[in-house]
Design a protein around this motif. Structure first.
Motif, PDB file in Angstrom:
ATOM      1  N   PHE A 127      -7.373  11.405  13.448  1.00 54.17           N
ATOM      2  CA  PHE A 127      -7.561   9.297  12.950  1.00 54.17           C
ATOM      3  C   PHE A 127      -6.495   8.850  13.233  1.00 54.17           C
ATOM      4  CE2 PHE A 127     -11.170  11.909  11.448  1.00 54.17           C
ATOM      5  CZ  PHE A 127     -12.039  11.563  11.812  1.00 54.17           C
ATOM      6  N   ASP A 128      -6.097   7.647  13.725  1.00 54.98           N
ATOM      7  CA  ASP A 128      -5.660   7.061  13.919  1.00 54.98           C
ATOM      8  C   ASP A 128      -5.105   6.105  12.483  1.00 54.98           C
ATOM      9  OD1 ASP A 128      -4.381   7.897  16.633  1.00 54.98           O
ATOM     10  OD2 ASP A 128      -5.388   6.071  17.068  1.00 54.98           O
ATOM     11  N   PHE A 129      -4.783   6.024  11.812  1.00 55.04           N
ATOM     12  CA  PHE A 129      -4.579   4.863  11.100  1.00 55.04           C
ATOM     13  C   PHE A 129      -3.044   4.555  10.436  1.00 55.04           C
ATOM     14  CE2 PHE A 129      -1.897   6.819   7.101  1.00 55.04           C
ATOM     15  CZ  PHE A 129      -1.223   7.752   7.564  1.00 55.04           C
ATOM     16  N   PRO A 130      -2.928   3.332   9.885  1.00 53.87           N
ATOM     17  CA  PRO A 130      -1.936   2.094   9.925  1.00 53.87           C
ATOM     18  C   PRO A 130      -0.199   2.551   9.196  1.00 53.87           C
ATOM     19  CG  PRO A 130      -3.447   1.522   8.087  1.00 53.87           C
ATOM     20  CD  PRO A 130      -4.138   2.826   8.761  1.00 53.87           C
ATOM     21  N   GLY A 131      -0.853   4.560   9.078  1.00 51.45           N
ATOM     22  CA  GLY A 131       0.512   4.733   8.110  1.00 51.45           C
ATOM     23  C   GLY A 131       0.415   4.293   6.286  1.00 51.45           C
ATOM     24  N   TYR A 132       0.056   3.779   5.884  1.00 52.69           N
ATOM     25  CA  TYR A 132      -0.628   4.053   4.872  1.00 52.69           C
ATOM     26  C   TYR A 132      -1.918   3.670   4.317  1.00 52.69           C
ATOM     27  CZ  TYR A 132      -2.093  -1.515   5.803  1.00 52.69           C
ATOM     28  OH  TYR A 132      -2.782  -2.499   6.941  1.00 52.69           O
ATOM     29  N   ILE A 133      -2.030   3.865   2.726  1.00 50.79           N
ATOM     30  CA  ILE A 133      -3.836   3.836   2.489  1.00 50.79           C
ATOM     31  C   ILE A 133      -3.941   2.992   1.697  1.00 50.79           C
ATOM     32  CG2 ILE A 133      -3.773   6.633   3.037  1.00 50.79           C
ATOM     33  CD1 ILE A 133      -2.355   7.468   0.369  1.00 50.79           C
ATOM     34  N   SER A 134      -5.409   3.182   1.075  1.00 48.14           N
ATOM     35  CA  SER A 134      -5.704   2.120   0.164  1.00 48.14           C
ATOM     36  C   SER A 134      -4.889   3.007  -1.372  1.00 48.14           C
ATOM     37  CB  SER A 134      -6.872   1.543   0.114  1.00 48.14           C
ATOM     38  OG  SER A 134      -8.155   3.600  -0.639  1.00 48.14           O
ATOM     39  N   PRO A 135      -4.982   1.897  -2.343  1.00 50.13           N
ATOM     40  CA  PRO A 135      -4.295   2.281  -3.322  1.00 50.13           C
ATOM     41  C   PRO A 135      -4.993   2.802  -4.394  1.00 50.13           C
ATOM     42  CG  PRO A 135      -4.338  -0.568  -3.202  1.00 50.13           C
ATOM     43  CD  PRO A 135      -4.756   0.118  -1.405  1.00 50.13           C
ATOM     44  N   THR A 136      -6.477   1.905  -4.527  1.00 49.45           N
ATOM     45  CA  THR A 136      -7.217   2.710  -5.609  1.00 49.45           C
ATOM     46  C   THR A 136      -7.994   3.937  -5.192  1.00 49.45           C
ATOM     47  OG1 THR A 136      -8.249   0.456  -5.741  1.00 49.45           O
ATOM     48  CG2 THR A 136      -9.206   2.260  -7.165  1.00 49.45           C
ATOM     49  N   ALA A 191       0.387  -1.263   0.230  1.00 49.87           N
ATOM     50  CA  ALA A 191       0.210  -0.158   0.088  1.00 49.87           C
ATOM     51  C   ALA A 191       0.789   0.901   0.368  1.00 49.87           C
ATOM     52  CB  ALA A 191      -0.732   0.117   1.265  1.00 49.87           C
ATOM     53  N   PRO A 192       0.703   1.958  -0.161  1.00 49.84           N
ATOM     54  CA  PRO A 192       1.276   3.384  -0.808  1.00 49.84           C
ATOM     55  C   PRO A 192       1.849   4.539   0.656  1.00 49.84           C
ATOM     56  CG  PRO A 192      -1.188   3.788  -2.008  1.00 49.84           C
ATOM     57  CD  PRO A 192      -1.142   2.743  -1.007  1.00 49.84           C
ATOM     58  N   ILE A 193       2.661   4.645   1.247  1.00 55.02           N
ATOM     59  CA  ILE A 193       2.739   5.957   2.487  1.00 55.02           C
ATOM     60  C   ILE A 193       2.772   7.220   2.205  1.00 55.02           C
ATOM     61  CG2 ILE A 193       3.998   5.155   4.391  1.00 55.02           C
ATOM     62  CD1 ILE A 193       4.828   2.391   3.580  1.00 55.02           C
ATOM     63  N   PRO A 194       1.992   7.777   2.598  1.00 57.25           N
ATOM     64  CA  PRO A 194       2.262   9.172   2.321  1.00 57.25           C
ATOM     65  C   PRO A 194       3.686  10.068   3.356  1.00 57.25           C
ATOM     66  CG  PRO A 194       0.375   8.536   3.225  1.00 57.25           C
ATOM     67  CD  PRO A 194       0.892   7.390   3.382  1.00 57.25           C
ATOM     68  N   LYS A 195       3.710  10.627   3.046  1.00 52.34           N
ATOM     69  CA  LYS A 195       4.502  11.161   4.079  1.00 52.34           C
ATOM     70  C   LYS A 195       3.685  12.255   5.759  1.00 52.34           C
ATOM     71  CE  LYS A 195       7.591  13.001   0.997  1.00 52.34           C
ATOM     72  NZ  LYS A 195       7.017  12.574  -0.482  1.00 52.34           N
ATOM     73  N   ILE A 196       4.673  12.588   6.264  1.00 49.03           N
ATOM     74  CA  ILE A 196       3.843  13.814   7.381  1.00 49.03           C
ATOM     75  C   ILE A 196       4.559  14.885   6.658  1.00 49.03           C
ATOM     76  CG2 ILE A 196       4.341  14.856   9.633  1.00 49.03           C
ATOM     77  CD1 ILE A 196       5.763  12.195  10.417  1.00 49.03           C
ATOM     78  N   GLY A 197       2.574  15.432   6.484  1.00 43.10           N
ATOM     79  CA  GLY A 197       2.406  17.214   6.102  1.00 43.10           C
ATOM     80  C   GLY A 197       1.341  16.492   4.793  1.00 43.10           C
ATOM     81  N   ASP A 198       1.773  15.138   3.781  1.00 48.34           N
ATOM     82  CA  ASP A 198       0.933  15.222   2.748  1.00 48.34           C
ATOM     83  C   ASP A 198      -0.460  15.252   3.142  1.00 48.34           C
ATOM     84  OD1 ASP A 198       2.986  14.526   2.050  1.00 48.34           O
ATOM     85  OD2 ASP A 198       3.147  12.308   1.229  1.00 48.34           O
ATOM     86  N   ASP A 199      -0.800  15.638   1.383  1.00 50.69           N
ATOM     87  CA  ASP A 199      -2.762  15.849   2.018  1.00 50.69           C
ATOM     88  C   ASP A 199      -2.775  14.686   1.434  1.00 50.69           C
ATOM     89  OD1 ASP A 199      -3.138  18.490   2.747  1.00 50.69           O
ATOM     90  OD2 ASP A 199      -2.649  19.232   0.605  1.00 50.69           O
TER      91      ASP A 199
END
Ligand code: GAP
Length: 545
Positions: free
Chosen positions: A171-180, A105-113
């Motif tokens: 919100f807590d999230f696992p550090g990654y987001i869904s790919p689609t 899964a894609p991992i966004p950086k701190i500060g990313d929208d």
């Protein structure tokens, strides 16, 4: 609630005592959630499935049948998405229901929208509403994109109202987001082993694994796991978790050999296997079960009408064999319940003792499956309509990927439904005029395992011979008749009430003189004297009603 549990217990007990359903491998202590359909269960199940086949295939010109292998090419399950997660942890998006591999899964950086990107504006509106309902934040919709979320810590996203610099909610999230869709609203990671895996071919995978382990002792845990997975994967095959995929994979063969024109359907019934995490309510959710599924291929744009058509048709079919048709309803899926490939879906639900629950799904699956199998196989799973104008070019001849409406029912679940529907306890007068309890399974005559029981009053004086001859006459007509001479006549009636035999025919001393038998109706218990010569025709007529 207590009463409902008692009803289920009574049904389970009767199903065992009377030969409908046994625990699998009972003498070895049983196998969790596996059941065997006994002499009467197999008849009931086949009758349900035959009625389904009759109504879906034999009575229609636009549906053809298929009986595909249970074990299919592993690529089928890769294309359908079932294979993902076999060895890797999977995660579900709580909004779109997209299931994906956590490690890819894609991992966004701190500060990313985090802009949740939907496939169109309509979907964006639905997801916006679903997020608002579930998380109490209203994201800003910009066309098909939902805005307002930003990563503020490694495992935290914040919701920012328009032009605000402080998050109003986090919100807590696992550090990654869904790919689609880029969704941070995700389930916990799970190892989903929905499919049963086996090996095909004569090469012994255990031997290969042993060699690999012996030769690669220096590898760390992950490398070792990856190496073993690769060996297993090369010869791995899977028991199908649904019958549906074969109809997509054989779309072209079926359509071309039978010159089918859209709209048309392909139907299949048979075993499916799921390594269910929770098995529950007796045979309601088990690991091995039977399905009755039909994929109906339609022109894009017509799917809504066909979905409603099949929803109504299927609901009517279930009701037609029931004593209580009002216990069957349909329920439309909320937008946030829909699978990511479906644009609409209805569940046909039944009022089980524990409440309304699913019996059949009628889904509008868009062109997702045919497109996926085209992509993975390279085969062009499309349809060419010579009589149709191409809406883009204006020229005659239009090639498109059909949309699919799928009525997908459980045959074993249907069997449970009709057992519950049929189970009745009544108070009746016994021979001495006292109140006694009668248990009667009011199964629809078309579904009842035996249609008729032939009972000689006594085991002598030529009565068994007359009875056996009559049983043969029924069998000759394809009517499942049972010869039964064990126990007193009252006990035999009760036994046949409990297995749902609609008619009992008694041969008595008079039968030899007047060539008549007594026919007893299971539900009303009314008895009538009829000529032996005419009784087969009479029962045939009653069964047709
Ligand atoms: N091809 C679509 C599909 O398989 P589903 O809703 O997962 O959809 C269709 O299954 C039907 O199969 C369900 O409505 C149910 O009647 C039956 N079914 C699914 N899983 C089952 C299980 N574990 N045990 C018994 N029946 C099951």
């Amino acid at each position: 609630m207590e009463n409902n549990k008692k009803i289920m217990d009574n049904i389970i007990s009767l199903a065992k005592q009377r030969g409908f359903i046994f625990q699998s491998s009972e003498i070895y202590g049983g196998l969790k959630s596996a059941y065997d359909y006994g002499p009467l269960g197999v008849e009931l199940k086949r009758n349900i499935m035959n009625e389904w086949w009759r109504s879906m295939v034999h009575e229609r010109e636009d549906v053809i049948g298929l009986d595909a292998s249970i074990i299919m090419h592993p690529k089928v399950w890769e294309a359908s998405g079932h294979l993902a997660g076999f060895a890797d942890p999977l995660v579900d998006c709580l909004i779109s229901k997209e299931r994906f591999r956590a490690d890819k899964a894609p991992i966004p950086k701190i500060g990313d929208d985090i802009n949740i990107t939907c496939s169109d504006k309509g979907q964006a509106k639905d997801y916006q509403a679903a997020i608002e309902k579930r998380f109490n934040i209203k994201l800003n919709r910009n066309g098909k994109v939902l805005e307002g979320l930003k990563v503020i810590e490694k495992n935290k996203v914040g919701f920012f109202e328009k032009k605000e610099s402080d998050a109003s909610k986090t919100f807590d999230f696992p550090g990654y987001i869904s790919p689609t869709f880029n969704s941070p609203f995700l389930s916990d990671e799970k190892q989903f082993n929905l499919m049963f895996r086996s090996q095909i071919g004569s090469v012994d995978a255990i031997g290969e694994i042993t060699n690999f382990v012996n030769e690669n002792k220096h590898l760390n845990d992950n490398e070792m796991k990856e190496g073993i997975e690769k060996i297993v994967k090369d010869s791995a095959v899977y028991l199908r978790p649904e019958t549906a995929q074969a109809m997509f994979v054989q779309f072209l063969n079926c359509q071309q050999t039978m010159s089918m024109k859209i709209p048309f359907g392909i139907a299949q019934m048979g075993k499916s296997f799921r390594n269910e995490i929770t098995t529950e309510h007796y045979i309601f959710r088990s690991c091995e079960f039977e399905q009755m599924e039909m994929e109906f291929f339609v022109e894009p744009g017509t799917q809504k009408d066909w979905l409603e058509y099949w929803r109504d048709k299927r609901l009517k079919w279930w009701k037609s064999f029931s004593n209580y048709p009002d216990n069957f309803i349909y329920r439309e899926h909320e937008k946030d319940e829909l699978a990511h490939y479906a644009d609409a879906c209805y569940d046909i639900e039944y009022k089980y003792p524990w409440g309304f629950d699913e019996l059949e799904g009628v889904a509008s699956r868009t062109d997702y499956d045919l497109k996926k199998h085209s992509e993975f196989s390279g085969a062009k799973l499309s349809y060419f309509d010579q009589q149709k104008e191409n809406p883009e070019t204006g020229k005659m001849g239009y090639r498109y990927t059909p949309y699919v409406i799928e009525p997908a029912a459980g045959a074993t679940r249907g069997l449970l439904v009709y057992l519950i529907d049929a189970y009745h306890e009544e108070t009746v007068k016994d021979a001495k005029g006292n109140d006694s309890k009668r248990v009667v399974m009011k199964l629809h005559p078309k579904l009842a395992p035996f249609k008729v029981a032939v009972l000689p009053l006594i085991k002598k004086d030529g009565l068994p011979e007359i009875a056996r001859k009559l049983v043969k006459s029924f069998m000759k007509e394809g009517i499942n008749a049972k010869y039964d001479e064990q126990h007193a006549i009252g006990k035999r009636y009760r036994r046949h009430d409990e297995v749902g035999t609609p008619y009992c025919l008694t041969i008595d001393g008079e039968s030899k003189n007047d060539n008549c038998v007594t026919i007893r109706d299971r539900d009303t218990m009314k008895q009538e004297r009829v000529s032996i010569k005419k009784v087969v025709e009479l029962v045939k007529k009653k069964l047709r009603q």
